[in-house]
Design an enzyme around this catalytic site. Sequence first.
Site, PDB file in Angstrom:
ATOM      1  N   PRO A  31      41.959 -10.334  56.025  1.00 40.46           N
ATOM      2  CA  PRO A  31      41.534 -11.704  55.703  1.00 40.46           C
ATOM      3  C   PRO A  31      41.128 -11.780  54.239  1.00 40.46           C
ATOM      4  O   PRO A  31      40.234 -11.060  53.806  1.00 40.46           O
ATOM      5  CB  PRO A  31      40.321 -11.928  56.622  1.00 40.46           C
ATOM      6  CG  PRO A  31      39.812 -10.554  56.940  1.00 40.46           C
ATOM      7  CD  PRO A  31      40.977  -9.622  56.871  1.00 40.46           C
ATOM      8  N   GLN A  86      39.747 -15.161  61.535  1.00 37.26           N
ATOM      9  CA  GLN A  86      38.437 -14.559  61.253  1.00 37.26           C
ATOM     10  C   GLN A  86      37.394 -15.646  60.971  1.00 37.26           C
ATOM     11  O   GLN A  86      37.629 -16.547  60.164  1.00 37.26           O
ATOM     12  CB  GLN A  86      38.477 -13.607  60.059  1.00 37.26           C
ATOM     13  CG  GLN A  86      37.152 -12.828  59.999  1.00 37.26           C
ATOM     14  CD  GLN A  86      36.976 -11.984  58.759  1.00 37.26           C
ATOM     15  OE1 GLN A  86      36.894 -12.511  57.664  1.00 37.26           O
ATOM     16  NE2 GLN A  86      36.902 -10.678  58.944  1.00 37.26           N
ATOM     17  N   CYS A 115      31.368  -9.002  55.073  1.00 39.46           N
ATOM     18  CA  CYS A 115      31.418  -9.632  53.754  1.00 39.46           C
ATOM     19  C   CYS A 115      30.102  -9.385  53.009  1.00 39.46           C
ATOM     20  O   CYS A 115      29.031  -9.767  53.490  1.00 39.46           O
ATOM     21  CB  CYS A 115      31.659 -11.137  53.882  1.00 39.46           C
ATOM     22  SG  CYS A 115      31.674 -11.980  52.280  1.00 39.46           S
ATOM     23  N   LYS A 157      34.707  -6.918  62.170  1.00 38.78           N
ATOM     24  CA  LYS A 157      34.966  -6.160  60.948  1.00 38.78           C
ATOM     25  C   LYS A 157      33.629  -5.866  60.298  1.00 38.78           C
ATOM     26  O   LYS A 157      32.837  -6.787  60.064  1.00 38.78           O
ATOM     27  CB  LYS A 157      35.869  -6.954  60.004  1.00 38.78           C
ATOM     28  CG  LYS A 157      36.274  -6.209  58.730  1.00 38.78           C
ATOM     29  CD  LYS A 157      37.297  -7.010  57.930  1.00 38.78           C
ATOM     30  CE  LYS A 157      37.824  -6.198  56.754  1.00 38.78           C
ATOM     31  NZ  LYS A 157      36.829  -6.039  55.675  1.00 38.78           N
ATOM     32  N   HIS A 185      35.321  -1.073  57.148  1.00 39.34           N
ATOM     33  CA  HIS A 185      35.467  -0.882  55.700  1.00 39.34           C
ATOM     34  C   HIS A 185      34.531   0.264  55.325  1.00 39.34           C
ATOM     35  O   HIS A 185      33.316   0.162  55.521  1.00 39.34           O
ATOM     36  CB  HIS A 185      35.098  -2.147  54.932  1.00 39.34           C
ATOM     37  CG  HIS A 185      35.292  -2.013  53.454  1.00 39.34           C
ATOM     38  ND1 HIS A 185      36.401  -2.524  52.806  1.00 39.34           N
ATOM     39  CD2 HIS A 185      34.558  -1.395  52.505  1.00 39.34           C
ATOM     40  CE1 HIS A 185      36.319  -2.228  51.513  1.00 39.34           C
ATOM     41  NE2 HIS A 185      35.202  -1.537  51.314  1.00 39.34           N
ATOM     42  N   ASN A 215      39.810   0.509  56.690  1.00 39.74           N
ATOM     43  CA  ASN A 215      39.989  -0.464  55.620  1.00 39.74           C
ATOM     44  C   ASN A 215      39.339   0.060  54.345  1.00 39.74           C
ATOM     45  O   ASN A 215      38.257   0.628  54.387  1.00 39.74           O
ATOM     46  CB  ASN A 215      39.370  -1.803  56.049  1.00 39.74           C
ATOM     47  CG  ASN A 215      39.378  -2.867  54.964  1.00 39.74           C
ATOM     48  OD1 ASN A 215      38.375  -3.508  54.715  1.00 39.74           O
ATOM     49  ND2 ASN A 215      40.497  -3.067  54.319  1.00 39.74           N
ATOM     50  N   GLY A 216      40.045  -0.131  53.214  1.00 37.13           N
ATOM     51  CA  GLY A 216      39.483   0.248  51.919  1.00 37.13           C
ATOM     52  C   GLY A 216      40.409   1.108  51.090  1.00 37.13           C
ATOM     53  O   GLY A 216      40.767   2.210  51.507  1.00 37.13           O
ATOM     54  N   ASP A 217      40.839   0.580  49.933  1.00 38.38           N
ATOM     55  CA  ASP A 217      41.608   1.335  48.927  1.00 38.38           C
ATOM     56  C   ASP A 217      42.931   1.901  49.447  1.00 38.38           C
ATOM     57  O   ASP A 217      43.296   3.028  49.106  1.00 38.38           O
ATOM     58  CB  ASP A 217      40.755   2.465  48.350  1.00 38.38           C
ATOM     59  CG  ASP A 217      39.762   1.959  47.311  1.00 38.38           C
ATOM     60  OD1 ASP A 217      39.711   0.737  47.100  1.00 38.38           O
ATOM     61  OD2 ASP A 217      39.039   2.784  46.731  1.00 38.38           O
ATOM     62  N   ARG A 240      44.025  -5.908  48.728  1.00 39.38           N
ATOM     63  CA  ARG A 240      44.574  -5.938  47.360  1.00 39.38           C
ATOM     64  C   ARG A 240      45.926  -5.246  47.256  1.00 39.38           C
ATOM     65  O   ARG A 240      46.786  -5.664  46.476  1.00 39.38           O
ATOM     66  CB  ARG A 240      43.579  -5.325  46.379  1.00 39.38           C
ATOM     67  CG  ARG A 240      42.377  -6.219  46.081  1.00 39.38           C
ATOM     68  CD  ARG A 240      41.579  -5.695  44.903  1.00 39.38           C
ATOM     69  NE  ARG A 240      41.045  -4.372  45.147  1.00 39.38           N
ATOM     70  CZ  ARG A 240      39.815  -4.123  45.578  1.00 39.38           C
ATOM     71  NH1 ARG A 240      38.996  -5.117  45.826  1.00 39.38           N
ATOM     72  NH2 ARG A 240      39.401  -2.890  45.770  1.00 39.38           N
TER      73      ARG A 240
END
Length: 316
Positions: A31, A86, A115, A157, A185, A215-217, A240
């Site tokens: 998201p 979400q 978030c 999440k 994350h 999740n992450g990088d 990203r």
Amino acid sequence: MIGDIVETKQCQLKDPMDLFRSGHVVKICAPMVRYSKLPFRTLVRKYSCDLCYTPMIVAADFVRSAKARDSEFTTNKVGDHPLIVQFAAKEAQVLCDAARIVCPFADGIDLNCGCPQRWAMAEGYGACLINKPELIRDMVRHVRNQIDNPTFSVSIKIRIHEDLKRTVDLCQKAEATGVSWITVHGRSVEERHQPVHYDAIKIIKQSMSIPIVANGDIKTLKDVENVHHLTGADGVMVARGLLANPAMFAGYEETPLKCIQDWVDIALEHGTPFTCFHHHLMYMMERITSKQEKKVFNVLSSTSAVLDYLNDHYGV
């Protein structure tokens, strides 16, 4: 818009859990505010993305305002499935009401408990919820009790705590309440660009029997494989990395020209606003344009100027 999709009650809803039962690592589009809307979801699905999320939607606004519903949630009955909506929420009934609105058009909802933005935390949304496991439990339970569709998924999440035992405890409580899967994350609320704690995701995965998504990088298909190997996660969620290369799940190292052409076609077909259309192209072309080219391309101010540039320089 909700108004445009009332007829889609016959759309081909799917059981997202079937993806996790497939034995393959589930490849997920995260998201992303402003970006993971229908046109971009349509694009990444063409390039081996298994599951897409909408941008985070504030449930209270969504329930209260028809205008918010029309602007925040768009889908279609053709190919936008499986789809997870979400929500940011802090009240069980409000989340439930939002879930009921999207239930005919989506395959599940996700509660944002990750978030780290100040406004979200100040409002009681996002990552502050990882310190309120009872509230998460109540929200999940309400949705589970009031949504009749047994294949409608309810996921969360999260970010991790400094003390990982608290995160494991949170996840186990969420699992006991009936959460379908948990996306982790691998950073704490305070961490932004520090290395992702994949070891923490591995410990969480080993402590759970429901699917865990890492999740992450994650920026390439090789990263997907490496993170799966490091953590044992059942799926990977990318933000990203997909903005920079929407074809990454299909194994491309950088955005292929075919993908750029596909984006142009999809964006024009959907009437995507110029700023969004242009920003996506700026991300996609980051690795394939020189500094000088970026200076020119990034200040173009109309769709026709962008189309002319792409045609003149890339034959797109």
